[in-house]
Design a protein around this motif. Structure first.
Motif, mmCIF file in Angstrom:
data_model
loop_
_atom_site.group_PDB
_atom_site.id
_atom_site.type_symbol
_atom_site.label_atom_id
_atom_site.label_comp_id
_atom_site.label_asym_id
_atom_site.label_seq_id
_atom_site.Cartn_x
_atom_site.Cartn_y
_atom_site.Cartn_z
ATOM 1 N N HIS A 1 3.757 -58.441 21.506
ATOM 2 C CA HIS A 1 2.036 -58.965 22.264
ATOM 3 C C HIS A 1 1.815 -57.966 23.319
ATOM 4 C CE1 HIS A 1 1.296 -63.090 20.637
ATOM 5 N NE2 HIS A 1 2.304 -63.072 21.348
ATOM 6 N N HIS B 1 -2.556 -57.572 23.241
ATOM 7 C CA HIS B 1 -3.503 -59.134 22.718
ATOM 8 C C HIS B 1 -3.866 -59.650 24.015
ATOM 9 C CE1 HIS B 1 -0.336 -58.806 18.900
ATOM 10 N NE2 HIS B 1 -1.254 -58.197 18.978
ATOM 11 N N PHE C 1 -2.930 -66.235 22.873
ATOM 12 C CA PHE C 1 -2.923 -65.563 21.075
ATOM 13 C C PHE C 1 -3.871 -65.960 20.775
ATOM 14 C CE2 PHE C 1 0.761 -63.961 24.393
ATOM 15 C CZ PHE C 1 -0.172 -62.973 25.112
ATOM 16 N N MET D 1 -2.938 -63.365 16.366
ATOM 17 C CA MET D 1 -2.210 -62.174 16.961
ATOM 18 C C MET D 1 -0.525 -62.909 16.943
ATOM 19 S SD MET D 1 -4.229 -62.457 19.909
ATOM 20 C CE MET D 1 -5.671 -60.969 20.461
#
Lengths: 242, 392, 206
Positions: free
Chosen positions: B138, B143, B181, B185
């Motif tokens: 992430h 993200h 997210f 993602m």
């Protein structure tokens, strides 16, 4: 496991908004000086300014706060500069204590509790403690001496300022407006300042400003904010207010 | 009041789920990845994020919830480094937080928070690596920044964090929520984390296994209490990691395509957290969450009940204290001391549970066993008084 | 994505969002005062205030400088099956319940576990547990430290508890470890050691 709180807190906050709207607080007192405190009539008054607690950002259309890094940098240097100038005019010698050590961190945490208690139970008359009637005697204790044992200073100064510039009138802003008793100067601007005896830890003076003005990103705005935050600052023995 | 302040610090509105899940991968200008050294935030939004995160990090560094055991910190860091590689792991600054729930998060500035509840729940190094790797992806793929920008672009209804003093929970809650997210993602992070497991030689099946266990824990809780199940779904981590069944399946399928490995690092893991384990399980037992804790303990034992696990289970039953629990607790304590006679706490528990049932003579003898093993314990004065024969 | 409206923080600063508005009444120095349903008699030194807001039906709370800075709580007559505190808003789990057969160390566990849940904190450690008197009754003294989620500081606490006629009596003092605990603890110990319990006569209607 966090959302439960979020929802309940949101509800609590909204519920709380009701009565605040209905009856604006009676602002009875916004600053206090420890009984009988004045600076010595002569000699240098040496003050250590702890790294100021500064929040600055933008209130968006939805009424929410977004930190602006560039404003933050500007506000920090302008406020510190303005404080130096204001101190000089008052005959104080101010030095900046910018590094956070363990002793400062723990006393800063205690200080926040003390300020919250003083605001709640003493200033503004919202939730008075009878034992504090006619006195202002909160202290951080003599452990404050450990914050900066090498520093050439007798007093410590805490400074807190919060500025939010709003893009449109929002619920949050309305709430703040109500709290401030009416006037809306385009966002929320408030802060407090407090002077602490670096030997005993006693809070010597506290001033809370809920309706501050001035754009702290500019030299003029910062200067005027500092004057507001220093309102009621203790005087020298034998002198009136500076 | 204290409670309320904590709640206020967390006070927040959730964005509509349509809004939250609508983030498209923003067109990426070729740039240095945040995992490389010297990366700096680029525009006002990112700079604001970094400023807040740096401030949060300053507070976390001074937090009383920080587990500052250098060995344990070094171990978790070493697992991340093995997983994502030495070249990248330097971008992460790991903070272990003493909080018994399962959670981990990584901020765009490189601050990674690992809750102690994750350390308790991971059964081996590969499972820990799965979660660390997932969060690292992430971070690596930015993200959080993407969803942040996207939501900002789509509506002005954004942003966060006030200045409420302290507020560790607020900061963590913020990370679990601001950085919400979308499903793509999440899947991307899952698959890339699986690749990391593969490239670092860990057992790729660990990825589905940890989610499977968490799912089971939530279901156990749900069975015990419907209201709890709903609140549990609201856990910031799970809320952003929905559809656990689905993900277990795709992770399992993908893991089968990887080179199999039997290296789950179970032994190292057990050794590394051994010193902290009693405190971690103690934190869990004291949550008064019987069903989840019982499930958790069974999952850890997998049929092999060690003295430690038996002790924890006995404590759990004694704490609930229903009449049938008292009996069960006594049985578990007895099994625990039979498995390890040096486990003082089990002798104490056994003594207490016997005293509760009026079996005073045997109970006092067990308490004296405890005192013989742990004469310096903080409660030795009280236990000593309770262990004394009457009239002496 | 979660959003934090800015005004909340101002409310927090002012303490204006208290859903239950407490009122404070001064306590006279060196005079006996009936506490917690008149089941205890205490003789405080100067500067204490008692709150009309209670943490539970069977308790009472005092402070000198504000609850966050010093908090003295008296529990009296907690009965079988009752919790120490009112359930927190949106609590996921029930608070642990008092049982009349609890052993001294189990009272301490009850106190610890209840507070861990109320505070949402696992940073809570009991350091010493020893026999003590509460009033003229045998009981237990315990000391502990903890950190609350949003404060960034350690608190210290000390409590004394006893079970009398199957009911729990407990006095607890807690304050920040920096300055406030040490400043008042010897005075508190004196107050607790001179405390009188007035349990209802066994069999009397309550």
């Amino acid at each position: 496991m966090v959302r439960g709180y979020l929802v309940s807190a949101l509800l609590a906050a909204l519920v709380a908004a009701g009565p605040i709207h209905a009856q604006s607080p009676v602002v009875t007192e916004k600053s206090a000086v420890r009984e009988g405190f004045v600076f010595p009539a002569t000699g240098e008054v040496r003050v250590l300014l702890f790294r100021p607690d500064i929040k600055i950002g933008e209130t968006t259309t939805a009424g929410l706060f977004q930190t602006q890094a560039e404003w933050h940098g500007a506000a920090r240097s302008e406020l510190v500069g303005a404080l130096r100038a204001a101190s000089e005019r008052r005959g104080l010698k101010v030095s900046l204590h910018d590094e956070e050590n363990a002793a400062l961190t723990e006393h800063r945490a205690l200080f926040r509790l003390v300020v919250s208690a003083a605001i709640r139970h003493k200033l503004f008359g919202r939730d008075p403690l009878p034992s504090k009637s006619g006195t202002f005697d909160w202290s951080l204790g003599s452990g404050v001496a450990r914050i900066a044992p090498q520093a050439d200073a007798d007093y410590g100064l805490f400074l807190f300022s919060h500025d939010s510039f709003e893009s449109a009138g929002r619920r949050a802003a309305q709430l703040v407006t109500a709290l401030m008793g009416g006037a809306n100067n385009g966002g929320a601007h408030f802060g407090y300042a407090a002077l602490v005896d670096l030997g005993s830890g006693d809070i010597l003076w506290l001033n809370v400003d809920l309706k501050a003005s001035g754009d702290v990103r500019t030299p003029e705005g910062a200067a005027s904010r500092i004057e507001q935050l220093l309102a009621g600052f203790p005087a020298r023995a034998g002198q009136g207010q500076p | 009041m204290r409670r309320l302040l904590a709640s206020l610090a967390l006070a927040a509105a959730l964005c509509g789920s349509a809004l939250c899940s609508s983030a498209q991968a923003a067109p990426q200008v070729a740039q240095i990845l945040p995992s490389s050294a010297g990366y700096q935030p680029s525009d006002a939004v990112e700079k604001g994020l970094w400023l807040e995160m740096d401030e949060a990090e300053r507070q976390i560094r001074a937090s009383k919830f920080l587990i500052d055991d250098p060995e344990l910190n070094a171990y978790v860091k070493s697992v991340l480094c093995r997983t994502v590689g030495q070249a990248k792991c330097g971008a992460a600054r790991i903070y272990l937080i003493r909080t018994p729930q399962f959670n981990a998060a990584m901020a765009p500035n490189g601050m990674m928070l690992v809750w102690s509840g994750l350390l308790l729940r991971a059964r081996n190094e590969a499972e820990l690596a799965t979660v660390l790797g997932h969060e690292f992806v992430h971070f690596e793929k930015q993200h959080s920044l993407q969803s942040f920008r996207d939501i900002k672009a789509k509506s002005d209804a954004m942003t966060w964090l006030s200045f409420v003093p302290g507020g560790l929970l607020a900061q963590i809650g913020l990370m679990g929520s601001v950085f919400r997210f979308n499903r793509e993602m999440e899947k991307q992070a899952d698959m890339a984390a699986l690749d990391y497991l593969g490239s670092s030689g860990y057992d790729p099946m660990a990825a589905s296994q940890i989610w499977e266990q968490l799912r089971g824990e939530m279901e156990a809780q749900a069975k015990a209490n419907k209201a709890i199940a709903q609140a549990e779904e609201g856990n910031s981590f799970f809320a952003s990691h929905p559809n656990t069944k689905d993900r277990m399946e795709y992770l399992r399928a993908a893991a089968r395509r990887k080179a199999p490995s039997s290296d789950s690092g179970e032994e190292q893991y057990r050794k590394a957290i051994a010193r902290w384990w009693p405190r971690l399980i103690d934190d869990q037992v004291k949550l008064n969450d019987f069903a989840a804790t019982e499930y958790l303990l069974s999952g850890m034992a997998r049929g092999n009940w060690t003295a430690d696990l038996l002790y924890a289970r006995a404590e759990l039953y004694r704490a609930r204290g229903k009449p049938e629990d008292i009996k069960a607790a006594e049985r578990f304590y007895r099994q625990s001391v039979a498995a390890d006679a040096q486990l003082g706490e089990s002798w104490k528990g056994l003594g207490l549970i016997l005293l509760r049932q009026g079996k005073a003579i045997e109970g006092r003898r067990m308490l004296r066993q405890y005192l013989a093993i742990a004469p310096e314990a903080g409660d030795s004065a009280m236990i000593g008084a309770m262990a004394k024969e009457p009239g002496k | 994505m979660r959003l934090v409206p800015l005004a909340f923080s101002l409310i927090a600063l002012l303490g204006a969002a208290m859903p239950l508005r407490a009122e404070w009444k001064a306590l006279s120095a060196d005079e006996d005062v009936a506490v917690a349903g008149k089941l205890m008699i205490a003789t405080p030194k100067g500067g204490w205030n008692r709150s009309t807001a209670k943490p539970s039906a069977r308790s009472e709370r005092w402070t000198r400088d504000g609850l966050a800075l010093n908090e003295l709580t008296f529990f009296a007559g907690v009965a079988e099956g009752e919790a120490l505190y009112f359930a927190p808003l949106m609590a996921k789990q029930d608070l642990p319940k008092f049982r009349a057969q609890m052993l001294p160390t189990e009272i301490v566990e009850l106190f610890e576990n209840s507070n861990r849940m109320i505070l949402d904190s696992s940073v809570f450690a009991v350091s010493a547990v020893e026999p003590a008197k509460l009033g003229r009754f045998d009981g237990v003294r315990f000391s502990y430290t903890y950190a609350a989620q949003d404060e960034g500081l350690t608190r210290k606490g000390e409590g004394v508890a006893a079970i009398v006629d199957g009911k729990l009596y407990l006095v607890n003092f807690v304050a920040p470890a920096v300055h406030y605990f040490d400043r008042d603890i010897s005075e508190i110990r004196q107050l607790v050691s001179s405390l009188k319990l007035r349990p209802p006569k066994p069999g009397a209607a309550k």
